[in-house]
Design a protein around this motif. Structure first.
Motif, PDB file in Angstrom:
ATOM      1  N   GLY A 128       0.753  -1.024   0.108  1.00  0.00           N
ATOM      2  CA  GLY A 128       0.017  -0.214   0.188  1.00  0.00           C
ATOM      3  C   GLY A 128       0.892   1.595  -0.222  1.00  0.00           C
ATOM      4  O   GLY A 128       0.539   1.919  -0.498  1.00  0.00           O
ATOM      5  N   ARG A 129       1.719   1.073   0.978  1.00  0.00           N
ATOM      6  CA  ARG A 129       3.111   2.502   0.952  1.00  0.00           C
ATOM      7  C   ARG A 129       3.619   2.249  -0.574  1.00  0.00           C
ATOM      8  O   ARG A 129       3.727   3.620  -0.570  1.00  0.00           O
ATOM      9  N   MET A 130       4.195   1.965  -0.574  1.00  0.00           N
ATOM     10  CA  MET A 130       4.297   1.503  -2.028  1.00  0.00           C
ATOM     11  C   MET A 130       4.087   2.247  -3.056  1.00  0.00           C
ATOM     12  O   MET A 130       4.491   2.740  -4.090  1.00  0.00           O
ATOM     13  N   LEU A 131       2.318   1.900  -3.597  1.00  0.00           N
ATOM     14  CA  LEU A 131       1.596   2.240  -4.265  1.00  0.00           C
ATOM     15  C   LEU A 131       1.841   3.727  -4.338  1.00  0.00           C
ATOM     16  O   LEU A 131       1.342   4.509  -5.280  1.00  0.00           O
ATOM     17  N   ASP A 132       1.534   4.328  -3.063  1.00  0.00           N
ATOM     18  CA  ASP A 132       1.079   5.232  -2.778  1.00  0.00           C
ATOM     19  C   ASP A 132       2.354   6.046  -3.271  1.00  0.00           C
ATOM     20  O   ASP A 132       2.096   7.441  -3.650  1.00  0.00           O
ATOM     21  N   LEU A 133       3.187   6.163  -2.861  1.00  0.00           N
ATOM     22  CA  LEU A 133       4.461   6.411  -3.801  1.00  0.00           C
ATOM     23  C   LEU A 133       4.375   6.988  -4.666  1.00  0.00           C
ATOM     24  O   LEU A 133       5.209   8.066  -5.521  1.00  0.00           O
ATOM     25  N   ILE A 134       4.364   5.689  -5.249  1.00  0.00           N
ATOM     26  CA  ILE A 134       4.333   5.856  -7.171  1.00  0.00           C
ATOM     27  C   ILE A 134       3.462   7.145  -7.458  1.00  0.00           C
ATOM     28  O   ILE A 134       4.191   7.753  -8.135  1.00  0.00           O
ATOM     29  N   ARG A 135       2.288   6.952  -6.731  1.00  0.00           N
ATOM     30  CA  ARG A 135       1.266   7.978  -7.347  1.00  0.00           C
ATOM     31  C   ARG A 135       2.214   9.458  -7.116  1.00  0.00           C
ATOM     32  O   ARG A 135       1.679  10.147  -7.696  1.00  0.00           O
ATOM     33  N   LEU A 192       4.797   9.971  -6.817  1.00  0.00           N
ATOM     34  CA  LEU A 192       6.169  10.640  -7.703  1.00  0.00           C
ATOM     35  C   LEU A 192       5.664  10.647  -9.167  1.00  0.00           C
ATOM     36  O   LEU A 192       5.969  12.099  -9.549  1.00  0.00           O
ATOM     37  N   ARG A 193       4.505  10.101 -10.046  1.00  0.00           N
ATOM     38  CA  ARG A 193       4.106  10.912 -11.238  1.00  0.00           C
ATOM     39  C   ARG A 193       3.067  12.107 -10.522  1.00  0.00           C
ATOM     40  O   ARG A 193       3.890  12.625 -11.535  1.00  0.00           O
ATOM     41  N   GLY A 194       2.679  12.237  -9.911  1.00  0.00           N
ATOM     42  CA  GLY A 194       2.449  13.720  -8.939  1.00  0.00           C
ATOM     43  C   GLY A 194       3.055  14.755  -8.913  1.00  0.00           C
ATOM     44  O   GLY A 194       3.167  15.719  -9.768  1.00  0.00           O
ATOM     45  N   ALA A 195       5.189  14.552  -8.483  1.00  0.00           N
ATOM     46  CA  ALA A 195       5.735  15.190  -8.746  1.00  0.00           C
ATOM     47  C   ALA A 195       6.523  15.946  -9.768  1.00  0.00           C
ATOM     48  O   ALA A 195       6.809  16.246  -9.990  1.00  0.00           O
ATOM     49  N   GLY A 196       5.465  15.086 -11.044  1.00  0.00           N
ATOM     50  CA  GLY A 196       5.973  14.979 -12.389  1.00  0.00           C
ATOM     51  C   GLY A 196       7.478  14.247 -13.224  1.00  0.00           C
ATOM     52  O   GLY A 196       8.034  13.793 -14.538  1.00  0.00           O
ATOM     53  N   CYS A 197       7.749  12.422 -12.164  1.00  0.00           N
ATOM     54  CA  CYS A 197       8.585  11.479 -12.854  1.00  0.00           C
ATOM     55  C   CYS A 197       8.036  10.484 -13.915  1.00  0.00           C
ATOM     56  O   CYS A 197       6.267  10.148 -13.736  1.00  0.00           O
ATOM     57  N   THR A 198       8.172  10.504 -14.399  1.00  0.00           N
ATOM     58  CA  THR A 198       7.787   8.908 -15.631  1.00  0.00           C
ATOM     59  C   THR A 198       8.420   7.981 -14.887  1.00  0.00           C
ATOM     60  O   THR A 198       9.332   8.044 -14.510  1.00  0.00           O
ATOM     61  N   VAL A 199       7.275   7.311 -14.852  1.00  0.00           N
ATOM     62  CA  VAL A 199       7.791   5.438 -14.157  1.00  0.00           C
ATOM     63  C   VAL A 199       7.654   4.609 -14.887  1.00  0.00           C
ATOM     64  O   VAL A 199       6.526   4.659 -15.475  1.00  0.00           O
ATOM     65  N   GLY A 200       8.792   3.550 -14.975  1.00  0.00           N
ATOM     66  CA  GLY A 200       8.688   2.975 -15.318  1.00  0.00           C
ATOM     67  C   GLY A 200       8.427   1.330 -14.319  1.00  0.00           C
ATOM     68  O   GLY A 200       9.252   1.235 -14.085  1.00  0.00           O
ATOM     69  N   LEU A 201       7.199   0.273 -14.606  1.00  0.00           N
ATOM     70  CA  LEU A 201       7.356  -0.384 -13.680  1.00  0.00           C
ATOM     71  C   LEU A 201       7.425  -2.258 -14.314  1.00  0.00           C
ATOM     72  O   LEU A 201       7.134  -2.532 -15.634  1.00  0.00           O
ATOM     73  N   ARG A 252      -3.112  -2.829 -11.399  1.00  0.00           N
ATOM     74  CA  ARG A 252      -4.413  -2.273 -11.744  1.00  0.00           C
ATOM     75  C   ARG A 252      -4.064  -0.908 -11.027  1.00  0.00           C
ATOM     76  O   ARG A 252      -5.031  -0.561 -11.463  1.00  0.00           O
ATOM     77  N   ALA A 253      -3.626  -0.980 -10.040  1.00  0.00           N
ATOM     78  CA  ALA A 253      -3.971   0.329  -9.524  1.00  0.00           C
ATOM     79  C   ALA A 253      -3.287   1.257  -9.426  1.00  0.00           C
ATOM     80  O   ALA A 253      -3.793   2.233  -9.535  1.00  0.00           O
ATOM     81  N   VAL A 254      -2.086   1.344 -10.412  1.00  0.00           N
ATOM     82  CA  VAL A 254      -0.965   3.002 -10.147  1.00  0.00           C
ATOM     83  C   VAL A 254      -0.746   2.669 -12.005  1.00  0.00           C
ATOM     84  O   VAL A 254      -0.471   3.901 -12.135  1.00  0.00           O
ATOM     85  N   ALA A 255      -1.081   1.355 -12.625  1.00  0.00           N
ATOM     86  CA  ALA A 255       0.031   2.043 -14.113  1.00  0.00           C
ATOM     87  C   ALA A 255      -1.553   2.665 -15.489  1.00  0.00           C
ATOM     88  O   ALA A 255      -2.546   2.489 -15.144  1.00  0.00           O
TER      89      ALA A 255
END
Ligand code: ATP
Length: 561
Positions: A498-505, A507-516, A525-528
């Motif tokens: 839960g905490r990791m997914l929240d952090l990934i969101r 990160l996206r909010g901070a403008g980072c491009t994320v590959g998983l 399903r929850a973050v991508a």
């Protein structure tokens, strides 16, 4: 009296030598078998220059340092490409070669007979002859060496050394230039061993190859290891004990012919006893860590300062890579658009990690190109890509186990003046200012992932889930614009997912491009925002994760049902 001072003088020379080896062996984890050769090179350089050319002592010593530093730096070049036991073999070869040269180049070195009559040093018109004459000089040399080594050990440069020792690939992934670090490390370490050699030659006024044999290299490794690797006091105490005590024993035995065997026997017994009862050395690396903790806690940097504002576009075209009979990636085209979370999914062995390795430069593609914001980066080394903002984590986490949580993150902060040896010694204010900024940032990233209160503990004491968070904080400290996370939510407790997914969101909010790359489909399903589905090295579908997960054909491939 003179004998006692002689024992102290000898110990001081070996402290310098031991400290120089500890930099390489203890801090960066490279077992150099060539330190006796560096020691000898310094000794012969000083002896030849003073006897042959009549150079004054300070000039001889400087030349001994420079010549040895240069040779050691050259040795480090091939050592970059080899690892672990191959470093041992390479330095062993150098040691044998140098020793052979000392024995056989009779015109220059005097062969077995050695070089007698090395002129006594004259300092400020004062000629040093007896052991007490030498004591102040050797004491100053040992203290200066200790201070140089301490400055290096406690610096950002020292942190990079330790990171390399712990995990070279993970260090490269943080944008560190291993070549520059190794070459400069060998230069400094070799230079110090050369200084010890120069002092040794002038102290004894006579040298022959037998002081610089492989036995001596092995003895030095024993002194550093038994004293406690990566601890400068450990080496000092080690030299006192393992050089000083045998020298004293020489005094106790009148029967000269039994001296050597008895000394060797006692030394051997001590070695065995230490390995059995105190394998970490007399003063281990983290003696007193609990008390020191992580130093003063810095005020964490504000979240806004932690991220670069510009997100980047990462694209690949036609990426292919074969391992023997396995085509791990076949003509892969993909794109990660600015500010997007994109997942790579697929069954085990589909080639997901291979694609991450190709994107980040850890693997060279057989064909295809990689572009970061339109720039072709296919030819760049992994550390160069990291410096451009393309940063990755690893499936097997790879935190630096024997470093503190704070140091794990600190080491990743880019552009620290203290990572450059020249700045470290000649621009201390700039180094201190950068360190302050780096600590604030590091605490900021630790706070971001929720590990700030663990800053002072060793990373090895964290749970697996916490280590994944630490790996994320460490990667963020490189200031990525594109971050590739390899299984951030797999194999950890649901509370950490839960905490990791929240952090990934965030990160996206901070403008980072994320590959998983992720096996946990719920997490995908929850973050991508988008996903690529891979099978046998090929992208066979792409789209919204929900659509892919619902597709019966893909489910069959994924779950084999
Ligand atoms: P997983 O989900 O199990 O991590 P993956 O989709 O990440 O799998 P890869 O690790 O990229 O798959 O592996 C793809 C294929 O390439 C596998 O068959 C693997 O055995 C092979 N492979 C990967 N790396 C190497 C290597 N260095 N040498 C030889 N074969 C390799």
């Amino acid at each position: 009296m003179e004998f006692w001072v002689h024992v102290i003088d000898t110990v001081l020379i070996f402290i310098i030598l031991g400290l120089s080896l500890n930099l390489v062996l203890g801090f960066s984890g490279l077992a150099s078998m060539a330190h006796a050769a560096f020691f000898g090179l310094g000794a012969y350089a000083a002896a030849l220059l003073s006897s042959g050319l009549g150079w004054p002592f300070p000039l001889n010593l400087a030349a001994a340092i420079l010549v040895t530093a240069a040779v050691a730096a050259i040795v480090a070049l091939p050592a970059l490409r080899v690892r672990g036991e191959y470093v041992i073999l390479l330095t062993l070869a150098l040691q044998m070669f140098a020793y052979g040269l000392m024995l056989s180049w009779v015109e220059l070195t005097g062969g077995r007979t050695g070089l007698p009559g090395i002129p006594r040093p004259v300092i400020f018109g004062w000629k040093l002859v007896t052991p007490p004459d030498f004591l102040p000089l050797l004491l100053v040399a040992a203290v200066v060496t200790f201070l140089i080594c301490r400055r290096i050990a406690d610096s950002p440069y020292g942190r990079v050394l330790k990171a390399l020792r712990e995990d070279e690939a993970a260090t490269v992934a943080l944008g560190k230039n291993v070549l520059a670090v190794r070459v400069s490390l060998f230069a400094v370490s070799g230079g110090l061993a050369g200084a010890a050699g120069g002092l040794f030659a002038h102290y004894y006024a006579f040298i022959n190859p037998f002081s610089f044999s492989l036995d001596q290299s092995i003895f030095l490794i024993a002194v550093v290891t038994l004293g406690g690797t990566a601890n400068l006091w450990g080496t000092t105490v080690g030299a006192l004990l393992f050089v000083g005590v045998p020298e004293l024993l020489r005094f106790l035995y009148l029967q000269q012919d039994i001296v050597a065997p008895v000394r060797n026997l006692i030394f051997g017994l001590l070695l065995v006893a230490f390995m059995r009862f105190r394998p970490q050395g007399i003063i281990p690396e983290y003696a007193g860590l609990e008390r020191r903790s992580a130093g003063p806690k810095a005020e964490p940097a504000a979240v806004g300062e932690l991220f670069r504002s510009a997100a980047r576009n990462l694209a690949a075209t036609g990426l292919s890579r074969r391992f023997g009979g396995i085509q791990a990636a076949r003509q892969v085209d993909l794109e990660l658009r600015p500010g997007e979370v994109v997942a790579l999914v697929g069954p085990n062995g589909a080639g997901k990690t291979t694609i991450f390795n190709l994107l980040t430069g850890f693997l060279r593609p057989d064909a295809g190109r990689v572009y970061l914001d339109g720039e072709d980066i296919t030819h760049l080394a992994p550390w160069q890509r990291a410096r451009r903002g393309l940063v990755r984590t690893f499936q097997d986490v790879r935190v630096f186990q024997r470093m503190t949580v704070l140091d794990n993150v600190l080491v990743a902060v880019p552009n620290q003046a203290g990572e450059n040896l020249l700045s470290l010694f000649f621009r201390p204010r700039r180094v201190a200012a950068d360190e302050k900024i780096a600590r604030a940032l590091a605490f900021g990233y630790l706070e971001f992932v929720g590990l700030a209160d663990r800053a002072g503990v060793l990373a090895e004491s964290l749970s697996f889930g916490e280590q994944k968070l630490l790996a994320l904080a460490r990667a963020l400290a490189v200031r990525p614009t594109v971050i590739l996370l390899d299984e951030p939510a797999s194999g950890i407790d649901p509370q950490w997912v839960g905490r990791m997914l929240d952090l990934i969101r965030r990160l996206r909010g901070a403008g980072c491009t994320v590959g998983l790359v992720e096996h946990n489909l719920e997490a995908v399903r929850a973050v991508a925002d988008r996903a690529y589905f891979l099978e046998a090295g090929q992208v066979i579908a792409s789209g919204h994760p929900e659509e892919l997960i619902r597709d019966r054909r893909l489910a069959e491939i994924y779950f084999g049902v």
